[in-house]
Enzyme design. Sequence first.
Site, PDB file in Angstrom:
ATOM      1  N   CYS A 152      66.548  23.951  49.288  1.00  0.00           N
ATOM      2  CA  CYS A 152      67.742  24.437  48.588  1.00  0.00           C
ATOM      3  C   CYS A 152      69.018  24.131  49.355  1.00  0.00           C
ATOM      4  CB  CYS A 152      67.673  25.938  48.401  1.00  0.00           C
ATOM      5  SG  CYS A 152      66.233  26.464  47.538  1.00  0.00           S
ATOM      6  N   VAL A 156      72.256  22.612  47.703  1.00  0.00           N
ATOM      7  CA  VAL A 156      73.468  23.380  47.423  1.00  0.00           C
ATOM      8  C   VAL A 156      74.703  22.620  47.886  1.00  0.00           C
ATOM      9  CG1 VAL A 156      74.747  25.448  48.069  1.00  0.00           C
ATOM     10  CG2 VAL A 156      72.390  25.619  47.325  1.00  0.00           C
TER      11      VAL A 156
END
Lengths: 518, 547
Positions: A152, A156
């Site tokens: 992630c 991001v």
Amino acid sequence: MAQSAEHVIDHVELFRGPEYQQMLAKKKIFENPRDPAEVERIKEWTKTAEYREKNFAREALAVNPAKACQPLGAVFASVGFERTLPFVHGSQGCVAYYRSHLSRHFKEPSSCVSSSMTEDAAVFGGLNNMTDGLANSYNMYKPKMIAVSTTCMAEVIGDDLNAFIKTSKEKGSVPADFDVPFAHTPAFVGSHVTGYDNALKGILEHFWDGKAGTAPKLERKPNGAINIIGGFDGYTVGNLREIKRILELMGIQHTVLADNSEVFDTPTDGEFRMYDGGTTLEDAANAIHAKATISMQQWCTEKTLAFVAEHGQDVVSFNYPVGLSATDDFIVALSRLSGKEIPEQLARERGRLVDAIADSSAHVHGKKFAIYGDPDLCYGLAAFLLELGAEPTHVLSTNGNKAWQEKMQALLASSPFGQGCQAYPGRDLWHMRSLLFTEPVDFLIGNTYGKYLERDTGTPLIRIGFPIFDRHHHHRSPLWGYQGGLNVLVKILDKIFDEIDKNTNVLGKTDYSFDIIR
Amino acid sequence: MSSLAATVQNIFDEPGCAKNGSKSEAERRNGCTKQLQPGSAAGGCAFDGAKVALQPFTDVAHLVHGPIACEGNSWDNRGAVSSGSDLWRTAFTTDLSETDIVFGGEKRLCKAIKEIIDKYDPCAIFVYQTCIPAMIGDDINAVCKAASRRFLKPVIPINSPGFVGSKNLGNKLAGEALLDYVIGTREPDYTTPYDINLIGEYNLSGELWQVKPLLDELGVRILCCISGDGKYREVASSHRARAAMLVCSKSMINVARKMEQRYGIPFFEGSFYGIQDSSESLRQIARLLVERGAPTDLLGRTEALIAREEAWAWGAIEPYKPRFGGKKALLMTGGVKSWSVVAALQEAGLELVGTSVKKSTKEDKERIKELMGHDANMIENMTPREMYEMLKGAKADIMLSGGKSQFVALKAAVPWLDINQERCHAYMGYVGMVKLVEEIDKSLSSPMWEQLRRPAPWEALAKAMEQMQSPATALADPALAEKSRRARKICICNRVDLGTIEDAIYAHRLRSVEAVREHTNAVGGCCQRRIDEILVSEPSAMRQAAE
């Protein structure tokens, strides 16, 4: 003192000693204790229909979700290629999880590296980590391919894998012609089955579509071969070996894509195999020429199959085929696609499964089951239960979507034993707890985490799923093929008989039915 | 051995058995069991018969004198159920070895008896003779006599070595042992005018307990049950019963008759299998007890109970009638069950296409004729092959039988229900018959049978291909053409078959995959190509044939 150097007692026994018991009891008063009656009342209340309603109204909070994240699936797929090192671009903690998760399930080392992004990388981008990471892992672990996926953190901040890998190659991290396929696999989208799909598609795309612009695209020259994709599967060792055996029996030229059946089952003979087996890179590239690609798990390969179909192949997908009808469909599809006859050997194996079902189905017939797990596994098991005359009352898949629910519901509607059964997409194991209390079933099928539900609700757990941490070696036996159907049947029957024995074993009270012959 | 031979001869002279009575002197001497045919499959031996008949006595130590084979294979192999002691389930054997056979096993037997008494102190020990010690001349009668005296404990010889004959003979020899050594050796604590014996009832799956509450309600006491859930003390004092019911006449008729002879206990043959039979048996019990001096109100109370139970049972079976319509059953069992189950099955709407009478008496056969008419298909002796042919020929939808013919039914892919000793459900009494109907329903409705009968799909496909290649036959059999059209899945994901897609294309004059997707469940993803092919092809021969 309960503990002594001469005889060290482990935690199971130690804290049962009087001094610990006394200490724990005294400590209780400092722990803001609640009235036990009140605790009991709330506990009972959580078993009610009223609580279930509130539980199902939950919007934001997931409690005991039965799914994992994309990169886990990506790592699982990547290790299925020859000497391939999965490289997860992002924070290293995530990667440690995948390794331990896979290790605990398969009882095998799981090799996988991370670009170990830290705070500065999160601010300035992870390019340096990628460059250094690729160079280090290439030099230290001598892989033949590095398959990049992401956590992630990298997603991001929007790290561009394609550009990063290109830049790294320019900087000399790895040779220019070294294979570094990649896939974006953020955990906040989908689940491990999505990650499997993305990673596999990334690898095929790399080989078939010109290696990120560094090579000419392959031109498909159709041959008679068939590609097999297993999908994310805790039984990959047994299952893929069984599928290969069937293909060889039928004399079908084949390539199993992402074949991780060896790397998760290496022999102990004094040699550490960081890599073992796997689809060769040559085969992965040549897989484009195949006549057809079969996916054993539809929801693990939605994007991959679409990609394969775009290249002109026939594609067929199954939903974790378990049992007689599902295996029939699979075998017939193999025969149809390959034009090969179905050998007598398979007909005999089919007959044996039919025979076993006939011998024991009376015990399964009419029993109610709750199932949870990955969408395809749930579907396959539910279909087999219906075939046996059992009722898959609750079928819950945290990573199942609306399409899964519709297909599941259609399956349930197709059988008289599926009436009153319900599919629950996107729900978690706390929902399952409510279901088990308000609409009890005879047996629960799920992974290791189901043991808490078993203890809590008293529903006996049949361990089929991923991960299975607390039982060993079941991943070595197939669930696919006629032989696999037999294994699933035996797992279910063992539990049924264990329960009958358990309910009839009180000395002098119930043991008049503690029989030798069942 | 001479005394054993005499006992056997004695058993063959059974006036209580009508069949035996009608035989000539010479025939009677030959015995009542068919001579075994060397080379053909056969049932159990006399030892096995004795063991199964007595094993349900729960508080007795059953000691098998022989090599491991006899006890090793028969240990705890019957589903009889105990309400008390578990001792009967413990395997005791002298486990004879080579030296014992050379030097004789009597001492070993005596030691074994002592060790059982030291360690378990049971109320009695039954010692079973087997072939090997009988052949080397071990005299178990003498050992048991000596042991009884020395240990002050009943040690009963069951002299029924395997080689003397059939399992049925063994049942009877076991009964003789009870008559000779046990029955009448003790007095009951008290007696009532309502005391009865059940003879030849084994409490399999605890089914006696489905009947006992009814007897309790009537105030009838089972003084002794030979041998289901039986206790040594009870059988020893069973001679004080007022009446007896003989449940399995084949195995224990000698016991019932000799108890009548010796102690004046009248008996009748009855059964708790089937609704009317349960009622009839209750009536008979009441009648016999009243004849022997029980208060006459028992008769009225019995009738009231019967009326209540029958109404309940018929009511419970009623809902199955429509489900069983047109279904045919084949009953392969022995003795009373050959007719006693028939009535209940008929009531539930099943048609009986045959019943076996291998172990049935003449009376049993008469009852069958009464129930099933004179052309009843009574099967004397059916080989597994004949049975298979009968089932395969779809002459029956379900077979009810013992475990041995289970596999015949399964291989013929016909539903099967166990109604003999290894079953796990209790079918006795009113409750039991409803349970049986319930189980038949479950068995008939199991989806597994469809799977079983269906050939492997590729065989069906091959047939369809063959048919397609010879259009004449395809045209001749539209049903088959239709079936194969429906069997071929085009959209694997959503399981849409060729027939559905072809019909949609024809009915709505569809021209594109898009349109097919709209009108059917087909996904049109991975099956896009296949649908395209159908669109461009002429209506298939199969479709034309199906029309």
